[in-house]
Design a protein around this motif. Structure first.
Motif, PDB file in Angstrom:
ATOM      1  N   ASP A 124       0.890  -1.284  -0.008  1.00  0.00           N
ATOM      2  CA  ASP A 124      -0.029   0.129   0.126  1.00  0.00           C
ATOM      3  C   ASP A 124       0.709   1.144  -0.026  1.00  0.00           C
ATOM      4  OD1 ASP A 124       0.922   0.184   2.399  1.00  0.00           O
ATOM      5  OD2 ASP A 124      -0.835  -0.325   3.585  1.00  0.00           O
ATOM      6  N   GLU A 125       0.247   2.394   0.362  1.00  0.00           N
ATOM      7  CA  GLU A 125       1.181   3.670   0.260  1.00  0.00           C
ATOM      8  C   GLU A 125       2.286   3.628   1.452  1.00  0.00           C
ATOM      9  OE1 GLU A 125       0.693   5.982  -1.681  1.00  0.00           O
ATOM     10  OE2 GLU A 125      -1.260   5.579  -2.829  1.00  0.00           O
ATOM     11  N   GLN A 126       2.014   2.796   2.232  1.00  0.00           N
ATOM     12  CA  GLN A 126       2.999   2.589   3.285  1.00  0.00           C
ATOM     13  C   GLN A 126       4.272   1.582   2.871  1.00  0.00           C
ATOM     14  OE1 GLN A 126       1.780   2.572   7.337  1.00  0.00           O
ATOM     15  NE2 GLN A 126      -0.212   2.899   6.460  1.00  0.00           N
ATOM     16  N   GLY A 127       4.131   0.768   1.908  1.00  0.00           N
ATOM     17  CA  GLY A 127       5.280  -0.207   1.655  1.00  0.00           C
ATOM     18  C   GLY A 127       4.548  -1.407   1.513  1.00  0.00           C
ATOM     19  N   PRO A 128       5.154  -2.534   1.612  1.00  0.00           N
ATOM     20  CA  PRO A 128       4.834  -4.026   1.595  1.00  0.00           C
ATOM     21  C   PRO A 128       4.268  -4.068   2.866  1.00  0.00           C
ATOM     22  CG  PRO A 128       7.221  -3.785   1.019  1.00  0.00           C
ATOM     23  CD  PRO A 128       6.725  -2.320   1.410  1.00  0.00           C
ATOM     24  N   VAL A 129       2.952  -5.161   2.887  1.00  0.00           N
ATOM     25  CA  VAL A 129       2.159  -5.569   4.009  1.00  0.00           C
ATOM     26  C   VAL A 129       2.704  -6.776   4.524  1.00  0.00           C
ATOM     27  CG1 VAL A 129       0.095  -4.281   3.268  1.00  0.00           C
ATOM     28  CG2 VAL A 129       0.467  -6.800   2.619  1.00  0.00           C
ATOM     29  N   SER A 130       2.365  -7.065   5.527  1.00  0.00           N
ATOM     30  CA  SER A 130       2.836  -8.214   6.064  1.00  0.00           C
ATOM     31  C   SER A 130       1.797  -9.448   6.304  1.00  0.00           C
ATOM     32  CB  SER A 130       3.429  -8.139   7.857  1.00  0.00           C
ATOM     33  OG  SER A 130       2.478  -7.802   8.613  1.00  0.00           O
ATOM     34  N   GLY A 131       2.126 -10.486   6.979  1.00  0.00           N
ATOM     35  CA  GLY A 131       0.889 -11.497   7.122  1.00  0.00           C
ATOM     36  C   GLY A 131       0.547 -11.752   8.718  1.00  0.00           C
ATOM     37  N   LEU A 132       1.115 -10.807   9.602  1.00  0.00           N
ATOM     38  CA  LEU A 132       1.095 -10.956  10.807  1.00  0.00           C
ATOM     39  C   LEU A 132      -0.455 -10.603  11.430  1.00  0.00           C
ATOM     40  CD1 LEU A 132       4.350  -9.271  12.024  1.00  0.00           C
ATOM     41  CD2 LEU A 132       3.904 -11.705  12.254  1.00  0.00           C
ATOM     42  N   PRO A 133      -1.058 -11.126  12.441  1.00  0.00           N
ATOM     43  CA  PRO A 133      -2.496 -10.843  12.919  1.00  0.00           C
ATOM     44  C   PRO A 133      -2.466  -9.215  13.264  1.00  0.00           C
ATOM     45  CG  PRO A 133      -1.298 -13.038  13.925  1.00  0.00           C
ATOM     46  CD  PRO A 133      -0.195 -11.988  13.284  1.00  0.00           C
ATOM     47  N   LEU A 134      -3.711  -8.985  13.389  1.00  0.00           N
ATOM     48  CA  LEU A 134      -4.203  -7.750  13.524  1.00  0.00           C
ATOM     49  C   LEU A 134      -4.220  -7.372  15.379  1.00  0.00           C
ATOM     50  CD1 LEU A 134      -5.493  -7.933  10.703  1.00  0.00           C
ATOM     51  CD2 LEU A 134      -7.416  -6.531  11.365  1.00  0.00           C
ATOM     52  N   PRO A 135      -3.835  -6.095  15.522  1.00  0.00           N
ATOM     53  CA  PRO A 135      -4.058  -6.264  16.951  1.00  0.00           C
ATOM     54  C   PRO A 135      -5.203  -6.476  17.853  1.00  0.00           C
ATOM     55  CG  PRO A 135      -3.102  -4.035  15.980  1.00  0.00           C
ATOM     56  CD  PRO A 135      -3.721  -5.003  14.662  1.00  0.00           C
ATOM     57  N   GLU A 136      -5.356  -6.782  18.937  1.00  0.00           N
ATOM     58  CA  GLU A 136      -6.387  -7.161  19.861  1.00  0.00           C
ATOM     59  C   GLU A 136      -7.330  -5.864  19.682  1.00  0.00           C
ATOM     60  OE1 GLU A 136      -6.295  -9.697  23.419  1.00  0.00           O
ATOM     61  OE2 GLU A 136      -4.238 -10.037  22.605  1.00  0.00           O
ATOM     62  N   GLY A 137      -8.628  -5.935  19.750  1.00  0.00           N
ATOM     63  CA  GLY A 137      -9.522  -4.827  20.210  1.00  0.00           C
ATOM     64  C   GLY A 137     -10.073  -4.381  18.926  1.00  0.00           C
TER      65      GLY A 137
END
Length: 445
Positions: A124-137
């Motif tokens: 995306d605009e910030q660069g490559p994305v990861s496959g790590l889980p989303l933050p809790e909440g």
């Protein structure tokens, strides 16, 4: 993620024409002629002298022909990961390469080979994305603890994706789906994310993206959208992999899983119930969707799979007809239909989609646990592929007796022990990407 240039990861198996149940099958093992692999320099790197194989096959779509070659687009999932013991009451996963970026790849099939080429990292605009889980909440968080291979807790990632399906957008780009959010993602031809849809946050909730019905937030962890297809009229259909678990009460008994329709032009959404083969599973949650592909504006092909009551894997392809199926959104306001049995659904006037079996992949000789990608080549020919999980597995005896603390330790009865979880290669054929081209006995009507 940068892909290292290495020798071929696996040898080609030339297609073998076989006949079973009057279907003709050409079988291939996917190879990587550009030497693509996933870098791994961790604790158990000696077990993987050539790195990890790229795990293509989470989704598949047919792009057309170039001469006699068949051209497909495929997608990886979140990257090389393996099961590990719980961290307290939470699930945990070992991420062998936390820097991995999910990939689009081209699959060229012809001249006796199925070759994966031209890896394109999602970004995306910030660069490559990861496959790590989303933050809790956040809506879409699986509440998994992500660990390194030395069992140190990793950071979560608000931009993380676990991609599981791909379909063309008709303009040179693609629509992808994801298991976390669950998300529907629009990307361009180079894998740049243009727009993301997710369950619309309600009061007091915080989401990464909106535009989809809030109720799909109740997908079971890592059972979000598993397949996606674009209908001829432009609507996007995304399939929830398994039964929703609304308030933690419905995953074992729901009669169906949901197919979510999105019209990108208007934002309109609808939801239909796909009736799983409830009677063959010990619990309804054991049914899983593999992939979907549109036949026309109201019918699609769908893979249903999972272990039955006897723990035997099943992988069946159905034609699913949405004509006459109820839009579940109108019923959700009263009570989610997942709480209803078959008679209660009928009494409420809720009609699920209809279905007809097309082919049983097991009867054709399919040996992989899952078929996660499916494409329609013509009205009598389909292709299927498995996800090889990056050829990785975690080895630990009596894993249920242990826990992790996120600080590098395995615990037994609350006390740190010297036992280790070792990452090792999967054996063949599980470590391979099987790719099949299947000519059906008769055209799909």
């Amino acid at each position: 993620m940068k892909l290292k240039t290495l020798a071929l990861l696996c040898s080609t198996v030339f297609p073998l024409a076989v006949h079973a149940a009057d279907a003709q099958v050409e079988r291939y093992i996917v190879t990587f002629p550009q030497g693509d692999s996933v870098a791994y320099k961790g604790e158990y790197a000696a077990n993987f002298p050539h790195g990890l194989p790229v795990g293509v096959g989470s989704g598949l779509t047919f792009m057309g022909k170039q001469g006699d070659d068949l051209i497909f687009t495929t997608v990886t999932d979140r990257g090389p990961n393996a099961d590990s013991p719980k961290a307290g009451k939470k699930e945990s996963k070992i991420f062998a390469n936390p820097d991995f970026t999910p990939l689009l790849m081209t699959l060229r099939v012809g001249k006796g080979k199925a070759e994966a080429i031209d890896a394109k990292p999602l970004h995306d605009e910030q660069g490559p994305v990861s496959g790590l889980p989303l933050p809790e909440g956040l809506i879409g968080a699986t509440n998994e603890i992500a660990l390194s291979d030395t069992l140190q807790q990793l950071k979560s990632d608000k931009r993380g994706l676990d991609t599981e399906g791909v379909t063309p957008d008709g303009k040179g780009g693609y629509w992808l789906c994801d298991e976390y959010g669950p998300f529907v993602i629009h990307v361009d031809a180079d894998g740049k994310i243009l727009k993301k849809y997710g369950p619309q946050a309600e009061q007091g909730e915080q989401g990464v993206a909106g535009g989809l019905p809030n109720i799909v937030k109740w997908r079971q962890p890592n059972r979000g959208f598993e397949g996606i297809t674009r209908m001829p009229d432009g609507r996007i259909i995304a399939a929830v992999q398994s039964t929703l678990d609304i308030d933690g009460k419905t995953k074992n008994s729901a009669q169906f899983t949901r197919l979510v329709s999105l019209d990108p032009a208007t934002g309109k959404t609808e939801m239909y119930g796909y009736p799983i083969d409830v009677g063959v599973y010990k619990k309804a949650k054991d049914a899983k969707i593999g992939d979907i592909v549109a036949l026309d504006n109201h019918r699609l092909l769908l893979i249903e799979q999972g272990g039955d009551k006897n723990k035997q894997m099943r992988n069946l392809v159905y034609v699913v007809d949405l004509n006459g199926a109820s839009d579940l959104a109108g019923f959700d306001k009263e009570k989610a239909p997942e709480f209803d049995d078959a008679e209660q659904l009928k009494a409420r006037g809720i009609k699920l989609a209809s279905k007809k079996e097309v082919v049983d992949l097991r009867k054709l000789g399919w040996q992989q646990e899952k078929a996660e990608g499916m494409a329609l080549i013509d009205n009598q020919t389909i292709a299927v592929i498995n996800d090889n999980d990056f050829g990785l597995q975690a080895v630990l005896q009596n894993a249920d007796d242990y826990q992790v603390d996120g600080k590098g330790h395995l615990l037994k009865d609350g006390t740190a022990v010297a036992t280790k979880i070792e990452l090792k290669p999967l054996e063949k054929p599980e470590s391979q990407n099987d790719f099949w081209v299947i000519k059906l006995p008769e055209p799909l009507k």
